[in-house]
Design a protein around this motif. Structure first.
Motif, PDB file in Angstrom:
ATOM      1  N   GLU A  92      -2.704   1.797  13.587  1.00  7.06           N
ATOM      2  CA  GLU A  92      -3.363   1.023  12.277  1.00  7.06           C
ATOM      3  C   GLU A  92      -3.777  -0.402  12.697  1.00  7.06           C
ATOM      4  OE1 GLU A  92      -1.283   1.573   8.636  1.00  7.06           O
ATOM      5  OE2 GLU A  92      -2.004  -0.359   7.927  1.00  7.06           O
ATOM      6  N   GLU A 112       7.935  -3.032   0.858  1.00  6.12           N
ATOM      7  CA  GLU A 112       7.197  -3.920   0.162  1.00  6.12           C
ATOM      8  C   GLU A 112       7.545  -3.450  -1.449  1.00  6.12           C
ATOM      9  OE1 GLU A 112       3.541  -5.111   1.752  1.00  6.12           O
ATOM     10  OE2 GLU A 112       4.450  -6.631   2.722  1.00  6.12           O
ATOM     11  N   GLU A 148      -7.532  -4.040  -2.542  1.00 10.53           N
ATOM     12  CA  GLU A 148      -6.472  -4.959  -2.115  1.00 10.53           C
ATOM     13  C   GLU A 148      -6.961  -5.368  -0.548  1.00 10.53           C
ATOM     14  OE1 GLU A 148      -2.601  -3.690  -2.878  1.00 10.53           O
ATOM     15  OE2 GLU A 148      -1.511  -4.905  -1.260  1.00 10.53           O
ATOM     16  N   ARG A 149      -7.021  -6.778  -0.559  1.00  8.56           N
ATOM     17  CA  ARG A 149      -7.408  -7.340   0.643  1.00  8.56           C
ATOM     18  C   ARG A 149      -9.066  -6.993   0.958  1.00  8.56           C
ATOM     19  NH1 ARG A 149      -3.355 -10.707  -0.150  1.00  8.56           N
ATOM     20  NH2 ARG A 149      -1.314  -9.456  -0.018  1.00  8.56           N
ATOM     21  N   LYS A 202       1.206  -0.451  12.743  1.00 12.26           N
ATOM     22  CA  LYS A 202       0.203  -1.504  12.913  1.00 12.26           C
ATOM     23  C   LYS A 202       0.238  -2.011  14.493  1.00 12.26           C
ATOM     24  CE  LYS A 202       0.531  -3.264   8.004  1.00 12.26           C
ATOM     25  NZ  LYS A 202       0.546  -4.222   7.158  1.00 12.26           N
ATOM     26  N   GLU A 222      -8.003  -9.978   6.394  1.00 15.74           N
ATOM     27  CA  GLU A 222      -6.966 -10.671   5.474  1.00 15.74           C
ATOM     28  C   GLU A 222      -6.530 -11.849   5.830  1.00 15.74           C
ATOM     29  OE1 GLU A 222      -3.647  -8.023   4.736  1.00 15.74           O
ATOM     30  OE2 GLU A 222      -2.317  -9.685   3.529  1.00 15.74           O
ATOM     31  N   TYR A 223      -6.248 -11.969   7.296  1.00 20.01           N
ATOM     32  CA  TYR A 223      -5.349 -13.364   7.875  1.00 20.01           C
ATOM     33  C   TYR A 223      -6.336 -13.825   8.745  1.00 20.01           C
ATOM     34  CZ  TYR A 223      -1.021 -10.919   5.998  1.00 20.01           C
ATOM     35  OH  TYR A 223      -0.074 -10.363   5.480  1.00 20.01           O
ATOM     36  N   PHE A 233       5.110   0.395   8.741  1.00 24.37           N
ATOM     37  CA  PHE A 233       5.329  -0.762   8.476  1.00 24.37           C
ATOM     38  C   PHE A 233       6.272  -1.203   7.249  1.00 24.37           C
ATOM     39  CE2 PHE A 233       3.613  -4.016   5.218  1.00 24.37           C
ATOM     40  CZ  PHE A 233       3.767  -5.081   6.016  1.00 24.37           C
ATOM     41  N   HIS A 253      -3.147 -15.226   1.165  1.00 26.87           N
ATOM     42  CA  HIS A 253      -3.256 -15.558   2.506  1.00 26.87           C
ATOM     43  C   HIS A 253      -4.499 -16.328   3.094  1.00 26.87           C
ATOM     44  CE1 HIS A 253      -0.269 -11.729   2.759  1.00 26.87           C
ATOM     45  NE2 HIS A 253       0.317 -13.087   2.672  1.00 26.87           N
ATOM     46  N   VAL A 305      -2.775   2.172   0.042  1.00 19.19           N
ATOM     47  CA  VAL A 305      -1.492   2.734   0.365  1.00 19.19           C
ATOM     48  C   VAL A 305      -0.479   2.271  -0.555  1.00 19.19           C
ATOM     49  CG1 VAL A 305      -1.625   2.816   2.900  1.00 19.19           C
ATOM     50  CG2 VAL A 305      -1.017   0.492   1.943  1.00 19.19           C
ATOM     51  N   ASN A 306      -0.586   1.363  -1.451  1.00 18.61           N
ATOM     52  CA  ASN A 306       0.092   0.973  -2.663  1.00 18.61           C
ATOM     53  C   ASN A 306      -0.379   1.776  -3.516  1.00 18.61           C
ATOM     54  OD1 ASN A 306       1.631  -0.996  -1.026  1.00 18.61           O
ATOM     55  ND2 ASN A 306       0.074  -2.408  -1.586  1.00 18.61           N
ATOM     56  N   ARG A 323       3.681   5.848   7.316  1.00 21.30           N
ATOM     57  CA  ARG A 323       3.442   4.169   7.982  1.00 21.30           C
ATOM     58  C   ARG A 323       4.937   3.869   8.358  1.00 21.30           C
ATOM     59  NH1 ARG A 323       1.284   0.318   4.680  1.00 21.30           N
ATOM     60  NH2 ARG A 323      -0.324  -0.460   5.741  1.00 21.30           N
ATOM     61  N   ASP A 333       2.522  -8.390  11.068  1.00 23.70           N
ATOM     62  CA  ASP A 333       1.507  -8.053  10.120  1.00 23.70           C
ATOM     63  C   ASP A 333       0.084  -8.633  10.334  1.00 23.70           C
ATOM     64  OD1 ASP A 333       0.504  -6.969   7.785  1.00 23.70           O
ATOM     65  OD2 ASP A 333       1.378  -8.063   6.423  1.00 23.70           O
ATOM     66  N   PHE A 334      -0.704  -7.828  11.174  1.00 23.72           N
ATOM     67  CA  PHE A 334      -2.210  -8.156  11.432  1.00 23.72           C
ATOM     68  C   PHE A 334      -2.646  -9.538  11.428  1.00 23.72           C
ATOM     69  CE2 PHE A 334      -2.791  -4.391   8.278  1.00 23.72           C
ATOM     70  CZ  PHE A 334      -2.972  -3.467   9.274  1.00 23.72           C
ATOM     71  N   TRP A 377      -8.077   0.534   1.096  1.00 24.08           N
ATOM     72  CA  TRP A 377      -7.082  -0.021   0.101  1.00 24.08           C
ATOM     73  C   TRP A 377      -7.684   0.080  -1.257  1.00 24.08           C
ATOM     74  CZ3 TRP A 377      -3.985  -4.190   3.330  1.00 24.08           C
ATOM     75  CH2 TRP A 377      -3.128  -3.570   4.554  1.00 24.08           C
ATOM     76  N   LYS A 412       3.011   4.972   2.425  1.00 29.36           N
ATOM     77  CA  LYS A 412       3.701   3.792   2.681  1.00 29.36           C
ATOM     78  C   LYS A 412       5.116   3.824   1.858  1.00 29.36           C
ATOM     79  CE  LYS A 412       3.681  -1.215   1.538  1.00 29.36           C
ATOM     80  NZ  LYS A 412       2.635  -2.383   1.120  1.00 29.36           N
TER      81      LYS A 412
END
Ligand code: BDP
Length: 733
Positions: A420, A324, A200-201, A393, A426-427, A359, A561, A242-243, A357, A398-399, A192, A320
């Motif tokens: 995925e 979002e 990202e993350r 995922k 992240e979490y 998601f 997060h 992905v973003n 994806r 979400d993960f 990412w 993606k």
């Protein structure tokens, strides 16, 4: 090429030369207390003396038949020579003729005569497919050695890394007979990583891709990245977030991606890109990205042609869309299938794939977020082109530290689905907390979907065997950055490692892989192995317990997060708020996903739906994911729900305390640098587990109005204090 690889006498390396090499090696290699973790699982530090003595006679000579060395064969030769030199302090003679006992013969079916010379038949290689290999002890005309054989060079590369791993893990070679082939076709990392080098993350520093200086400057790290992945069998990498920025598809950035592809190619790693759906508008000058518009199709076709001119073995696109805030086919009233097929048609003539994806969740959709992807995608089963694979995922939200498996697995028999996983945590406490993710991956992969009766595991969906799919894949959202240790901590390396090993074989056990990783990372000391294994195997459940016990989810602070935020209720979208997920009030807690509630259970096969819908059969671990229950609900432990919740928080904190104390016992056995960093991070984790526990108990006590069970320590501070804790500069956001 020599027709006969059998020769006569071995010329041993003269003793004085060997001694000289060893002196040079010892001067050049850093002292044991300066291990910064850079070498990952390719450390190649000298084995213990008895192991060296055992292996040395078996690895005196490396035979790679053929006069031409392809880049892959060169990589194999380098790796084997470096590996053996490091592990055994012995430099193998590289030759194309066997000169005595102790050879390693590396042959493909293309070097057919050599294969016959090695006593192998075509049948031995038949079952290995394009990437598999065998490693076998053989005797050729009285000379003893080991053969690594494969149908092509990529298999030889994997086999060579495996042989080195056998040495690292102390496996005897005398009767070795291994054959291995990957169960899953696309084994990819998803980076990412943004074009400004932020990730990202990402919690391990900046992106390893130095976009600015590419393609002119090639960081040697790119080769080490490829080696580390090839050692695990990872065969592809999606370079960008992905973003996605559409700029990744411009000529300037394609040249940079092509330079990376050139570095990775000898290691069997293909490059993929995340594609922004609106790229035809943003960089193509069109006024629409509508999949039904012929000009849009033409634009993607031309773009694909351009990419393949630069990167002939380009893997394909990850997308993606309509998630979002990302653009997608819904913007034009088209389905995900129509969107995916647009890109698939462009890639098809070149052999590329689209990983689309699943998601997705939509603003203003009042449906339970856990249900939305299934609702969007399952009706499209059968409508995707044959070079599309839908990337799902592991769980429906979400993960999270624990989720049930995603109900799409098993529910789209006509569509290949790829897994995925998130490797970056992240979490689960970023790179700071120790959480070995192997047990989580294993839990999901061995979950039974019942899609075609009992035994229809998620692993069988993902490896294509359940519904007969040839196109198969698994992706891990990378935890890699430019930190010296790549992943922000030594133990985070284990998550990259276990992802890669399970991608090769989704039936491997988390515990066995943890033990293997400990050996390649810390050596063979039994105390390190046993203690390390204990810590790793307890670590993920510890995180679940101190963050989101009993099936709770998404209680993390907003945006980044990190840390607790179960009280958050003021964000624009309902499903961004932790209160949406736990639904706690004076009477009870949990998300009712039975038929009385959102009925998310109905997205699972009947046998599983029944289990999840039953308060007793669902099990404590997912109880509040599927049920809203009164605080005094009697648990199987004999405690009521409130007491059990508090107990789990305490259990989580205690587990981290135990890990920290266990690690301390290893101080004399581990180099100072790796010991110290890990010890400090465990201190952080213990402090923060306590923070999670205190803040969560303070909050849930405020809504439930219940007393703390006898003997339980009250939170150290007020709820207001915890609510005010703020991390504006947390990384990865
Ligand atoms: C979420 C992350 C977000 C990602 C998103 C995704 O918070 O940064 O963009 O997943 O997977 O968990 O697309």
């Amino acid at each position: 090429m020599k027709s006969d690889v059998i020769g006569k006498s071995l010329t041993p390396l003269p003793a004085f030369l060997l001694a000289l090499l060893l002196v040079v090696a010892s001067v050049m290699s850093p002292p044991a207390n300066a291990d910064d973790g850079y070498d990952l699982w390719l450390r190649y530090q000298p084995l213990a003396a008895d192991a060296r003595d055992q292996y040395r006679p078996q690895l005196r000579q490396l035979i790679i038949p053929g006069s031409e060395r392809s880049p892959t064969l060169q990589a194999i030769e380098r790796e084997m020579v470096d590996g053996v030199r490091g592990l055994l302090a012995q430099v193998p003679v590289v030759d194309d003729r066997i000169q005595g006992d102790g050879f390693v013969l590396v042959v493909t079916s293309q070097t057919a005569q050599a294969v016959r010379g090695a006593g192998l038949s075509a049948r031995d290689l038949n079952d290995l497919g394009g990437e598999g290999y065998l490693i076998r002890a053989i005797t050729l005309r009285g000379q003893k050695g080991t053969v690594i054989a494969a149908n092509n060079e990529q298999g030889l590369l994997y086999g060579s890394f495996h042989l080195l791993r056998l040495l690292q893990t102390g496996t005897k070679l005398a009767n070795v007979d291994i054959s291995s082939r990957p169960r899953i076709g696309l084994r990819l990392l998803n980076h990412w990583d943004n074009l400004d080098r932020s990730v990202e993350r990402g919690y391990a520093g900046q992106s390893i891709w130095d976009w600015w200086n590419l393609p002119d400057v090639l960081d040697p790290r790119y080769i080490d990245y490829a080696r580390a992945n090839a050692a695990l069998g990872i065969n592809g990498t999606v370079l960008n977030n992905v973003n996605a920025s559409a700029d990744s598809l411009t000529g300037r950035y394609l040249a940079k991606a092509a330079a990376l592809a050139d570095v990775f190619r000898p290691y069997g790693i293909r490059v993929y890109l995340s594609a922004r759906f609106s790229a035809p508008v943003e960089i193509g000058g069109l006024d629409t990205a509508d999949p039904k518009d012929p000009a849009v199709q033409r634009w993607w076709n031309d773009k694909a042609d351009e990419i393949y001119r630069r990167i002939p073995d380009f893997g394909g696109f990850l997308v993606k869309a309509n998630s979002e805030g990302q653009p997608g086919p819904h913007d034009y009233g088209r389905s995900h299938a129509e969107g995916a097929n647009l890109l698939a048609r462009a890639l098809k003539p070149h052999g590329g794939v689209v990983m689309w994806r699943a998601f997705v969740y939509q603003q203003d959709n009042p449906e339970d977020r856990a249900k939305q992807a299934y609702s969007d995608f399952v009706p499209l089963d059968g409508q995707f082109d044959d070079n599309v694979i839908v990337q799902v995922k592991n769980g429906p939200i979400d993960f999270q530290p624990r989720e049930p498996f995603h109900p799409m697995f098993g529910a789209m028999p006509k569509t290949p689905l790829m897994m995925e996983f998130q490797v970056t945590k992240e979490y689960l406490g970023f790179a700071s907390h120790l959480a070995y993710l192997g047990p989580m991956y294993e839990e999901v992969l061995e979950a039974d979907t019942h899609a075609a009766g009992p035994g229809s595991t998620v692993a069988k969906v993902v490896d294509g065997s359940l519904h007969n799919h040839k196109l198969t894949g698994i992706a891990g959202v990378a935890n890699i950055g430019s930190a010296r240790d790549w992943t922000g901590s030594i133990f985070n390396q284990a998550n990259w490692y276990v992802f890669g090993r399970m991608a090769w074989n989704p039936d491997l056990e988390a515990e066995a892989i943890a033990r293997e990783w400990l050996k390649v990372t810390f050596g063979q000391d039994p105390q390190v192995l046993d203690t390390g294994l204990d810590m790793m195997m307890a670590s993920r459940q510890a995180v679940v317990d101190y963050m989101t016990p009993l099936g709770l989810a998404h209680l993390m602070a907003t945006g980044h997060h990190y840390g607790p935020g179960p009280w958050v209720s003021d964000l624009a979208r309902p499903e961004w708020n932790p209160v949406y997920y736990h639904r706690a009030d004076h009477n009870g807690i949990g998300f009712d996903r039975t038929s009385e509630g959102s009925d998310a259970v109905s997205q699972y096969a009947p046998a599983i739906a029944k289990q999840f819908a039953s308060r007793s059969a669902v099990g404590d671990d997912l109880l509040l994911w599927f049920h809203h229950l009164p605080w005094d609900y009697p648990m199987s432990s004999g405690r009521d729900l409130w007491e059990e919740l508090v107990h789990r928080y305490d259990r989580g904190v205690a587990a981290v305390g135990k890990m920290r104390a266990q690690w301390q016992t290893l101080e004399p056995l581990i180099d100072a640098e790796r010991f110290d960093k890990t010890a400090r991070l465990l201190q952080v984790q213990e402090r923060e587990a306590q923070w999670w526990r205190d803040a969560s108990i303070a909050y849930f006590q405020s809504v439930s109005g219940r007393q703390l069970p006898k003997g339980v320590a009250p939170p150290a501070r007020s709820l207001e204090y915890y609510k005010a804790v703020d991390y504006p500069w947390a990384p990865g956001h």
